[in-house]
Design a protein around this motif. Structure first.
Motif, PDB file in Angstrom:
ATOM      1  N   LEU A  11       0.794  -1.180  -0.164  1.00  0.00           N
ATOM      2  CA  LEU A  11       0.068  -0.162   0.061  1.00  0.00           C
ATOM      3  C   LEU A  11       0.950   1.300   0.137  1.00  0.00           C
ATOM      4  CD1 LEU A  11      -3.129   0.454   2.066  1.00  0.00           C
ATOM      5  CD2 LEU A  11      -1.463   2.377   2.282  1.00  0.00           C
ATOM      6  N   VAL A  12       0.695   2.131  -0.947  1.00  0.00           N
ATOM      7  CA  VAL A  12       1.634   3.356  -1.198  1.00  0.00           C
ATOM      8  C   VAL A  12       0.724   4.658  -1.005  1.00  0.00           C
ATOM      9  CG1 VAL A  12       3.274   4.530  -2.355  1.00  0.00           C
ATOM     10  CG2 VAL A  12       2.994   1.895  -2.509  1.00  0.00           C
ATOM     11  N   ALA A  13       0.658   5.352   0.318  1.00  0.00           N
ATOM     12  CA  ALA A  13      -0.103   6.453   0.168  1.00  0.00           C
ATOM     13  C   ALA A  13       0.883   7.722  -0.523  1.00  0.00           C
ATOM     14  CB  ALA A  13      -0.100   6.892   1.850  1.00  0.00           C
ATOM     15  N   GLY A  14       0.233   8.608  -1.069  1.00  0.00           N
ATOM     16  CA  GLY A  14       0.892   9.531  -1.981  1.00  0.00           C
ATOM     17  C   GLY A  14       1.714   8.854  -3.186  1.00  0.00           C
ATOM     18  N   GLY A  15       0.853   8.090  -3.695  1.00  0.00           N
ATOM     19  CA  GLY A  15       1.278   7.366  -4.795  1.00  0.00           C
ATOM     20  C   GLY A  15       1.066   7.687  -6.315  1.00  0.00           C
ATOM     21  N   SER A  16       0.508   8.970  -6.299  1.00  0.00           N
ATOM     22  CA  SER A  16       0.252   9.510  -7.592  1.00  0.00           C
ATOM     23  C   SER A  16       1.149  10.183  -8.311  1.00  0.00           C
ATOM     24  CB  SER A  16      -1.110  10.339  -7.612  1.00  0.00           C
ATOM     25  OG  SER A  16      -0.822  11.649  -6.989  1.00  0.00           O
ATOM     26  N   SER A  17       2.321  10.449  -7.727  1.00  0.00           N
ATOM     27  CA  SER A  17       3.279  11.387  -8.410  1.00  0.00           C
ATOM     28  C   SER A  17       4.721  11.193  -7.432  1.00  0.00           C
ATOM     29  CB  SER A  17       2.762  13.017  -8.336  1.00  0.00           C
ATOM     30  OG  SER A  17       3.897  13.846  -8.990  1.00  0.00           O
ATOM     31  N   ALA A  80      -6.892  -4.608   2.253  1.00  0.00           N
ATOM     32  CA  ALA A  80      -6.446  -5.723   3.017  1.00  0.00           C
ATOM     33  C   ALA A  80      -7.574  -6.598   2.672  1.00  0.00           C
ATOM     34  CB  ALA A  80      -6.485  -5.535   4.538  1.00  0.00           C
ATOM     35  N   THR A  81      -8.785  -6.235   2.443  1.00  0.00           N
ATOM     36  CA  THR A  81      -9.924  -7.035   2.251  1.00  0.00           C
ATOM     37  C   THR A  81      -9.780  -7.620   0.727  1.00  0.00           C
ATOM     38  OG1 THR A  81     -11.428  -6.165   3.790  1.00  0.00           O
ATOM     39  CG2 THR A  81     -12.160  -7.533   1.868  1.00  0.00           C
ATOM     40  N   GLU A  82      -9.582  -6.690  -0.182  1.00  0.00           N
ATOM     41  CA  GLU A  82      -9.545  -6.919  -1.487  1.00  0.00           C
ATOM     42  C   GLU A  82      -8.444  -7.758  -1.716  1.00  0.00           C
ATOM     43  OE1 GLU A  82     -10.124  -6.353  -5.688  1.00  0.00           O
ATOM     44  OE2 GLU A  82     -11.247  -5.836  -4.021  1.00  0.00           O
ATOM     45  N   PHE A  83      -6.983  -7.857  -1.167  1.00  0.00           N
ATOM     46  CA  PHE A  83      -6.271  -8.710  -1.613  1.00  0.00           C
ATOM     47  C   PHE A  83      -5.702  -9.878  -0.552  1.00  0.00           C
ATOM     48  CE2 PHE A  83      -5.108  -4.706  -3.685  1.00  0.00           C
ATOM     49  CZ  PHE A  83      -4.745  -5.134  -4.839  1.00  0.00           C
ATOM     50  N   GLY A  84      -6.637  -9.826   0.470  1.00  0.00           N
ATOM     51  CA  GLY A  84      -6.382 -10.721   1.669  1.00  0.00           C
ATOM     52  C   GLY A  84      -5.234 -10.783   2.566  1.00  0.00           C
ATOM     53  N   GLY A  85      -4.810  -9.345   2.671  1.00  0.00           N
ATOM     54  CA  GLY A  85      -3.708  -9.221   3.472  1.00  0.00           C
ATOM     55  C   GLY A  85      -3.091  -8.226   3.222  1.00  0.00           C
ATOM     56  N   LEU A  86      -1.950  -7.759   4.040  1.00  0.00           N
ATOM     57  CA  LEU A  86      -1.227  -6.512   3.704  1.00  0.00           C
ATOM     58  C   LEU A  86       0.192  -6.832   4.278  1.00  0.00           C
ATOM     59  CD1 LEU A  86      -1.232  -3.647   2.768  1.00  0.00           C
ATOM     60  CD2 LEU A  86      -1.774  -2.757   4.879  1.00  0.00           C
ATOM     61  N   HIS A  87       1.121  -6.352   3.541  1.00  0.00           N
ATOM     62  CA  HIS A  87       2.612  -6.606   3.906  1.00  0.00           C
ATOM     63  C   HIS A  87       3.405  -5.457   4.066  1.00  0.00           C
ATOM     64  CE1 HIS A  87       0.902 -10.360   1.906  1.00  0.00           C
ATOM     65  NE2 HIS A  87       1.540 -11.114   3.359  1.00  0.00           N
ATOM     66  N   ILE A  88       3.291  -4.455   2.931  1.00  0.00           N
ATOM     67  CA  ILE A  88       4.190  -3.324   2.954  1.00  0.00           C
ATOM     68  C   ILE A  88       3.338  -2.238   3.028  1.00  0.00           C
ATOM     69  CG2 ILE A  88       5.941  -2.290   1.300  1.00  0.00           C
ATOM     70  CD1 ILE A  88       6.263  -5.027  -0.106  1.00  0.00           C
ATOM     71  N   VAL A  89       3.644  -1.222   3.732  1.00  0.00           N
ATOM     72  CA  VAL A  89       3.072   0.047   3.882  1.00  0.00           C
ATOM     73  C   VAL A  89       4.048   1.185   3.868  1.00  0.00           C
ATOM     74  CG1 VAL A  89       1.757   1.632   5.106  1.00  0.00           C
ATOM     75  CG2 VAL A  89       1.147  -0.922   5.310  1.00  0.00           C
ATOM     76  N   VAL A  90       3.815   1.898   2.493  1.00  0.00           N
ATOM     77  CA  VAL A  90       4.888   3.115   2.202  1.00  0.00           C
ATOM     78  C   VAL A  90       3.902   4.569   2.498  1.00  0.00           C
ATOM     79  CG1 VAL A  90       6.040   4.443   0.651  1.00  0.00           C
ATOM     80  CG2 VAL A  90       5.830   1.776   0.388  1.00  0.00           C
ATOM     81  N   VAL A  91       4.333   5.372   3.717  1.00  0.00           N
ATOM     82  CA  VAL A  91       3.814   6.414   4.017  1.00  0.00           C
ATOM     83  C   VAL A  91       4.590   7.651   3.429  1.00  0.00           C
ATOM     84  CG1 VAL A  91       2.701   7.832   5.922  1.00  0.00           C
ATOM     85  CG2 VAL A  91       3.251   5.263   6.275  1.00  0.00           C
ATOM     86  N   LEU A 139       7.150  -1.620   7.050  1.00  0.00           N
ATOM     87  CA  LEU A 139       6.817  -0.044   7.246  1.00  0.00           C
ATOM     88  C   LEU A 139       7.765   0.879   6.880  1.00  0.00           C
ATOM     89  CD1 LEU A 139       4.157   1.607   8.113  1.00  0.00           C
ATOM     90  CD2 LEU A 139       4.991   1.339  10.299  1.00  0.00           C
ATOM     91  N   LEU A 140       7.410   1.690   5.613  1.00  0.00           N
ATOM     92  CA  LEU A 140       8.507   2.815   5.535  1.00  0.00           C
ATOM     93  C   LEU A 140       7.906   4.134   5.343  1.00  0.00           C
ATOM     94  CD1 LEU A 140      11.232   3.276   4.289  1.00  0.00           C
ATOM     95  CD2 LEU A 140      10.466   2.884   1.864  1.00  0.00           C
ATOM     96  N   PHE A 141       8.427   5.020   5.879  1.00  0.00           N
ATOM     97  CA  PHE A 141       8.016   6.516   6.016  1.00  0.00           C
ATOM     98  C   PHE A 141       8.981   7.155   5.088  1.00  0.00           C
ATOM     99  CE2 PHE A 141       6.832   4.713  10.169  1.00  0.00           C
ATOM    100  CZ  PHE A 141       5.430   5.287  10.200  1.00  0.00           C
TER     101      PHE A 141
END
Length: 279
Positions: A11-17, A80-91, A139-141
């Motif tokens: 999951l990548v927040a701010g992922g449009s640019s 998490a529901t769509e993919f059945g879990g979550l492993h990587i989060v980029v903030v 988890l990566l900030f």
């Protein structure tokens, strides 16, 4: 090198640019399923297309403002529901205004905390149960060089980024035995669309490249960074290969910090350093 990202859910927040988009593309190219979120629907459509160009897994795009806590929580649960879990989060979030410490009112500091620090903390805490449940998490900030290097004219950035670092390091100590690592990427000025716009506004007689060249003289390698170079570091930090790397601040500045006090930062660097705004 096999980074071990095949079928991981990112999951990548701010992922449009900018750096956020570059990270999303890098993870997708490594075989991860990638969910990107950002505010601007038009840019998000273009970003989704760009990620799909290189993707080996699924791509999922959502228009979301991470300063809206309820919307952030819904987004994470949907992914998490769509993919059945979550492993990587980029903030990767917004950038606070430029200025020296005394240039701001206390209300400005509150706004920066509300706009930069708290959304990052909120997103991380909301995603954390999913990472712990998977027993494998990254988890990566994405912050700024001000997370590592004090720069007087970037006071607001320093205040918020330093706070993110301390939160990340405390969290790293807490979740390491759950298989979750927590790190901070601290980029210097990077040639993102935001930087391109700022340089164009400040250029005289078509001298945009001169602006970039001037910034490059303040690094050891003689140029500023490209988004994909930041993304390569981020992908490694998110990988199985980086399983023993946690609680760190990864300063990626082309060696600017080793040149000493003569390598003064340009006065508008705060507008372009770190991640692109969450658009």
């Amino acid at each position: 090198m096999d980074l071990g990202l095949e079928n991981k859910v990112a999951l990548v927040a701010g992922g449009s640019s900018g750096i956020g988009l570059a990270i999303a593309r890098e993870l997708a190219a490594e075989g991860a399923h990638v969910a990107i979120g950002a505010r601007d629907p038009e840019r998000l459509v273009a970003a989704e297309r760009a990620v799909k160009e290189v993707a080996r897994g699924r791509v999922y795009a959502t228009s979301v403002d991470i300063t809206d806590s309820a919307a952030t929580h819904r987004w994470i649960d949907e992914v998490a529901t769509e993919f059945g879990g979550l492993h990587i989060v980029v903030v990767s979030g917004g950038t606070p205004p430029t200025g020296n410490a005394a240039a701001f009112e206390i209300s400005d500091y509150r706004a920066a905390v509300d706009g930069v620090l708290l959304p990052a903390v909120d997103l991380a805490l909301t995603a954390l149960p999913h990472l712990r449940s998977a027993r494998w998490g990254r988890l990566l900030f994405v912050a700024s060089e001000t997370a590592s290097v004090p720069i007087s004219g970037l006071a607001m950035s320093g205040v918020t980024r330093a706070a993110i670092v301390r939160f990340a390091q405390s969290l790293a100590a807490e979740v390491g035995r759950d298989g979750v690592t927590v790190n901070v990427l601290a980029p210097s000025a990077t040639r993102t669309p935001l930087l391109e716009r700022v340089a164009a506004q400040r250029a005289i007689d078509g001298g945009r490249e001169a602006q970039f060249d001037a910034m490059g003289t303040h690094t050891a390698v003689g140029r500023i960074a490209r988004p994909e170079e930041m993304a390569a570091v981020a992908a490694f930090l998110a990988s199985a290969r980086a399983s023993y790397l946690t609680g760190t601040v990864q300063l990626v500045d082309g060696g600017a910090s080793v040149l000493g006090p003569t390598s003064a930062h340009l006065p508008w660097e705060a507008e372009v350093t770190g991640s692109a705004k969450s658009e």
